[in-house]
Structure formats: structure tokens, C-alpha cells
Write a protein that holds these residues in place. Structure first.
Motif, PDB file in Angstrom:
ATOM      1  N   LEU A   1      88.161  10.915  61.079  1.00  0.00           N
ATOM      2  CA  LEU A   1      88.286   9.577  60.509  1.00  0.00           C
ATOM      3  C   LEU A   1      89.074   9.685  59.213  1.00  0.00           C
ATOM      4  O   LEU A   1      88.596  10.248  58.237  1.00  0.00           O
ATOM      5  CB  LEU A   1      86.902   8.975  60.231  1.00  0.00           C
ATOM      6  N   PRO A   2      90.318   9.166  59.189  1.00  0.00           N
ATOM      7  CA  PRO A   2      91.127   9.277  57.962  1.00  0.00           C
ATOM      8  C   PRO A   2      90.435   8.600  56.784  1.00  0.00           C
ATOM      9  O   PRO A   2      89.857   7.516  56.917  1.00  0.00           O
ATOM     10  CB  PRO A   2      92.432   8.560  58.325  1.00  0.00           C
ATOM     11  N   GLY A   3      90.508   9.234  55.648  1.00  0.00           N
ATOM     12  CA  GLY A   3      89.924   8.688  54.440  1.00  0.00           C
ATOM     13  C   GLY A   3      90.939   8.650  53.321  1.00  0.00           C
ATOM     14  O   GLY A   3      92.142   8.584  53.547  1.00  0.00           O
ATOM     15  N   GLU A   4      90.446   8.731  52.103  1.00  0.00           N
ATOM     16  CA  GLU A   4      91.330   8.733  50.950  1.00  0.00           C
ATOM     17  C   GLU A   4      91.960  10.108  50.761  1.00  0.00           C
ATOM     18  O   GLU A   4      91.396  11.126  51.152  1.00  0.00           O
ATOM     19  CB  GLU A   4      90.546   8.343  49.693  1.00  0.00           C
ATOM     20  N   TRP A   5      93.154  10.128  50.174  1.00  0.00           N
ATOM     21  CA  TRP A   5      93.782  11.399  49.831  1.00  0.00           C
ATOM     22  C   TRP A   5      94.581  11.216  48.560  1.00  0.00           C
ATOM     23  O   TRP A   5      95.372  10.277  48.433  1.00  0.00           O
ATOM     24  CB  TRP A   5      94.711  11.888  50.942  1.00  0.00           C
ATOM     25  N   THR A   6      94.350  12.121  47.617  1.00  0.00           N
ATOM     26  CA  THR A   6      95.067  12.080  46.346  1.00  0.00           C
ATOM     27  C   THR A   6      95.941  13.315  46.222  1.00  0.00           C
ATOM     28  O   THR A   6      95.443  14.441  46.335  1.00  0.00           O
ATOM     29  CB  THR A   6      94.085  12.052  45.162  1.00  0.00           C
TER      30      THR A   6
END
Length: 519
Positions: free
Chosen positions: A154-159
Motif C-alpha cells: 500500500l503506497p504511503g508517504e515518501w520524503t
């Protein structure tokens, strides 16, 4: 850690470790890695390339390391996809290039079960690549990082990471003191310099060193100095050195492709000293070696005394050069004769890729010498013909007016390579395929005459293929040249061109018969 977190962590580690280019072969298992990479590209932190076939992708990535001097990663899915990278990893190992195999895998519990897309990936490259976490990689050669991932995510946030780590690669420890003495001692035994492939930053130091030393030089096109060193160069080094082997030979750069280098295995009386950044001596016999960036070692020698030509090789160079010109003039439609004409056209390009054995040897011997051709590459680490077109396209991805000259079987090995053309610079790109109907380099092996006719056929892999359909399939222009007059239509343009060069078989055989019969 979730699959998404693992993928984010892997790509962030790559970016922090200075990896900025990624060649992606997408699949279900590495989809999470692909998603993070797409976001990294959107953030301006990564440059992505894509291909459907892993073997070509590995060699394209190798070409990118040649172009930039920086690491490049090739990203695969699980199963046999990783195995397709073995040829490129082997080549990068022997070239000392920073190629990263970033391979997705099913979790460890599936290994040895026969479950779909589950093979034992760790250790698959053996001694040809280091492996483990990327933080352990010193970027002196290829590396394998196997990332275990569940398929669903499940794609989430990425910084994006804020900054890269400082990669500290300790310089090799070496001393040139012994070499400096060796270059001055016993010069009556005859000293010859043999130059293999060089990095661009080596050219100037090696050029000035050779001029100051004044010794005869056997120089390969991949050194970038073949034309520049002029009268120091031996025009037919294999023959000249075989007739009178020198007592001392200094090899600079990559392992040479010429026959005399192999003959050195049986010439222990010839002392061999190597300066090479890869650390490979290129011989099984005893010899001395300095492992260092070439320019650094040459600079460390400081001023050198003139060694000269103790064996009078220079006295014979004009005769040898004249024999080459006479042979080419007598057989203009032979393979060497057509290559001489071709070399005048190719020298107008910005770069030249040679692949592999026969084109390299014929270029070294017969190409024009009046115009410098300084940006020359080849895959000579393992001397294989795998992935040559893909390596060329990776090396010259951003370059106009790039030329490549390969044999027919070499082209057939890499038929999927033109898929890269939609992502790279196309203007002035020229792919020349010398189609002599099979592996004709083997036809010159002395032992072939004594072999069974069926064995000869198996060795040569004869064929009657034409490449016009292949060129059309990939949207390339096509030109067939069967004689010297055919070059009149050779004109680079906006669309890449395939040039199929067809030597006259009888004239080529006559050329080599006359060549071998010289007194």
C-alpha cells in the motif's frame, strides 16, 4: 517493516550512497521499488531508464557508468530476472565499474521450495560481485543488493533524503620507486610500451609520458592515443614484436587485445610491468603490477629519462606501414579495405564504440591515422560479445554523432538493444554492422584447417541474414554497402542509421592469405 517501508528504505539508501541513475526492469515483485523511484525522479533526485529485458538493461547500466564515472543501478524483479544480469556483472567486475544490481526477491521462507518466482538470489554472482547492504559498498566494482519484499503493498508517504553520504574510497597504496628504476635499467634489452584502454582523464599524462620516454609503443584504439602518438606507434605490433620480442614491456591501462600479449605467456625472458586501475595482470605468468588510477601512477613517476629504441623497431615501421597500405590498395573490397574507408567517415563522429574482437583488431591495424579519434570504448573486461549494442547506447545516451562498429554475430546477440532509442539522443547515431556471414574471426585460427568440416561449420555459425528488416522494425534508416563506391550514400542524419557493410569474401580471403605470407 512493511513492503512499502522496505522499498522506501532501499531507495533512500541508494540515493544517500550516491546512486542517481536507475535502469528499471519492472515486474510485480519490484513494483514498490518502481513506485518510490518514480517519486524520486519527480523530486529531481533520480534519473530513470526503462527496458523490458534484463540482460540489455545490465549492459546499458554498465555503459552509463562508463559515461559518468558514477554508480548506476539496474533494478529487477524476482526469479530468473536477476540471473540475466550475470554477463553485465562479470564485465563490470573485470572493468572495475560501479554497477549495482538491486534485485527484488520473495521473502527468504520461499527459497528452496520451488514456489513461483523464488530462486536463491544471494550469492548468485559468486566472486564477481560483492553483496550485502549498500552501506558496505566501496564502488570499486559491481555490487548485489537483494531486497526481500512481499508482493502486495500500500503506497504511503515518501520524503526524499536531504543529502547524500560522503563515500570515502581509500586510495590504493602503491609505490612507483621500483618502476622508476626498472625504466632506467638494462635498456639495452629493449623497452616497449603497450597501451590498452584508458579513462579520459588518463590521456594527457600517458601521452606526455610516452613522448618523454621515446620508446616504441604498441597502442590500442581504446586508449584514445592511437593517432596522437604518431611516429612512436608500431604499425603492426604483433608481427614486429613476435619477430624480435623486447626484453622489457610496460603495459599501461586495460589488458591489450593483440596476439602478442597472449604470446607473452610463453616468453618468460620478457619482463612485464603493469600499471592498471583494475588490478588484473592479464597474464597467468609472473609479472609486476601497480594498482592505481593510471594518471596518478604516471604522475608519481615524475620526469623520466629517454629510453629510445634499442632494438631498432622504428627503422622497420615505414616498411610495415607501406606493406599495410599496399595490401589495402590491392584488396579494396576486402573487409580490411572497407574498414579503412569506413574509418575516415567514423573519425568525423564524436565518439566510437568497437565491439568486439575482430572490429577492434582490424581498426587497430588498418584504420586511418591522420585524424585523432580520442573517445573510443569497448567491452574488453571479459572479451565477450554479450550486450555490446546496449553498452554503446548507455555510454552515449546523451551524445550526438556517436558511431558503433560491430560484427554480425555481435549484433545478433543484442537484437533488443534498439528499444533504448526512444529514451536517448538519436541525432547522427550510426550503427555499422560488418556482415561477413558468421564468426569469421575463427576462420583465421590455424587449427581450423585440420578440423572436420562439420566442426568448422559449428565454429563459424554461418548465416545468410540481412538486417534491413531489423532496422525497419526499430524505425532506423538502413544502408547496405558492398563496395567502396557504396560509401557515397553514407550520411548521418536526425534518424539513427544501420549500415550493413558486406565485404567481398573472396577478396577478404585473398587479403589475409597475402597478409600471412609476408616475409
Amino acid at each position: 517493516m512493511t513492503t512499502w517501508e522496505s522499498a522506501c528504505s532501499a531507495i533512500e539508501a541508494c540515493l544517500r550512497h550516491g546512486v542517481r541513475e536507475f535502469v528499471v526492469c519492472a515486474g510485480a515483485r519490484n513494483a514498490a521499488l518502481v513506485e518510490v523511484l518514480a517519486r524520486a525522479e519527480a523530486a529531481g533526485q533520480a534519473r530513470l531508464w526503462r527496458h523490458f529485458e534484463e540482460r540489455s538493461a545490465g549492459f546499458f547500466a554498465l555503459g552509463r557508468t562508463m559515461a559518468t564515472g558514477e554508480p548506476c543501478a539496474v533494478v529487477t524483479t524476482s526469479g530468473t530476472a536477476v540471473a540475466e544480469l550475470l554477463p553485465a556483472v562479470v564485465e563490470s567486475f573485470y572493468q572495475g565499474r560501479p554497477l549495482l544490481a538491486l534485485t527484488a526477491d520473495r521473502p527468504e521462507r520461499f527459497r528452496g521450495t520451488g514456489a513461483p518466482q523464488a530462486i536463491t538470489q544471494p550469492g548468485i554472482f559468486g566472486e564477481h560481485a560483492g553483496s550485502g547492504e549498500i552501506s558496505e559498498w566501496k564502488q570499486r566494482g559491481p555490487w548485489h543488493w537483494n531486497v526481500e519484499l512481499e508482493e502486495e503493498f500500500l503506497p504511503g508517504e515518501w520524503t526524499p533524503p536531504a543529502e547524500s553520504e560522503e563515500i570515502t574510497i581509500p586510495p590504493p597504496n602503491f609505490s612507483v620507486a621500483a618502476l622508476a628504476l626498472w625504466l632506467r635499467d638494462d635498456l639495452y634489452r629493449g623497452l616497449v610500451v603497450m597501451i590498452g584502454d584508458l579513462e579520459p582523464e588518463d590521456h594527457e599524462e600517458v601521452f606526455h609520458f610516452c613522448i618523454a620516454l621515446g620508446a616504441p609503443v604498441a597502442v590500442e584504439a581504446t586508449s584514445g592515443l592511437r593517432e596522437a602518438l604518431g611516429e612512436l606507434c608500431l604499425p603492426d605490433p604483433d608481427r614486429m614484436l613476435r619477430e624480435r620480442p623486447p626484453g622489457k614491456l610496460l603495459r599501461i591501462g586495460g589488458v591489450p587485445s593483440g596476439r602478442f600479449w597472449r604470446d607473452l605467456e610463453d616468453l618468460p625472458e620478457t619482463e612485464v610491468y603493469n600499471i592498471t586501475r583494475t588490478g588484473f595482470p592479464g597474464l597467468a605468468r609472473s609479472c609486476e603490477i601497480i594498482v592505481s588510477p593510471v594518471a596518478r601512477a604516471i604522475k608519481g613517476l615524475g620526469a623520466v629519462e629517454k629510453a629510445g629504441d634499442a632494438f631498432d623497431y622504428f627503422r622497420r615501421t615505414s616498411r610495415c606501414a607501406g606493406e599495410i597500405e599496399d595490401a589495402l590498395e590491392a584488396h579494396p573490397d576486402s573487409e580490411p579495405g572497407l574498414l579503412r574507408v569506413l574509418s575516415a567517415y567514423a573519425s568525423t563522429g564524436s565518439s566510437l564504440y568497437l565491439g568486439n574482437s575482430l572490429p577492434i583488431r582490424e581498426w587497430n591495424l588498418f584504420a586511418q591515422r591522420s585524424k585523432p579519434v580520442t573517445d573510443v570504448r569497448a567491452n574488453r573486461g571479459a572479451n565477450g560479445i554479450d550486450g555490446q549494442l546496449s553498452t554503446w547506447l548507455g555510454w552515449t545516451a546523451d551524445v550526438e554523432d556517436s558511431w558503433c562498429i560491430v560484427g554480425d554475430l555481435t549484433a545478433l546477440y543484442d537484437l533488443a538493444a534498439p528499444a533504448w532509442l526512444g529514451q536517448i539522443e538519436r541525432k547522427g547515431r550510426m550503427l555499422v554492422v560488418i556482415n561477413n556471414g558468421g564468426g569469421q574471426i575463427f576462420s583465421r585460427l590455424p587449427r581450423l584447417d585440420a578440423m572436420h568440416e562439420r566442426a568448422k561449420e559449428l565454429m563459424l555459425n554461418p548465416h545468410e541474414l540481412r538486417l534491413d528488416g531489423w532496422a525497419g522494425m526499430w524505425g532506423m534508416n538502413y544502408l547496405r554497402i558492398e563496395g567502396e563506391d557504396g560509401f557515397d550514400a553514407l550520411e548521418p542524419g536526425e534518424v539513427p542509421m544501420v549500415v550493413e557493410l558486406i565485404p567481398d569474401a573472396e577478396e577478404t580471403a585473398a587479403f589475409w592469405k597475402a597478409w600471412d605470407a609476408r616475409g
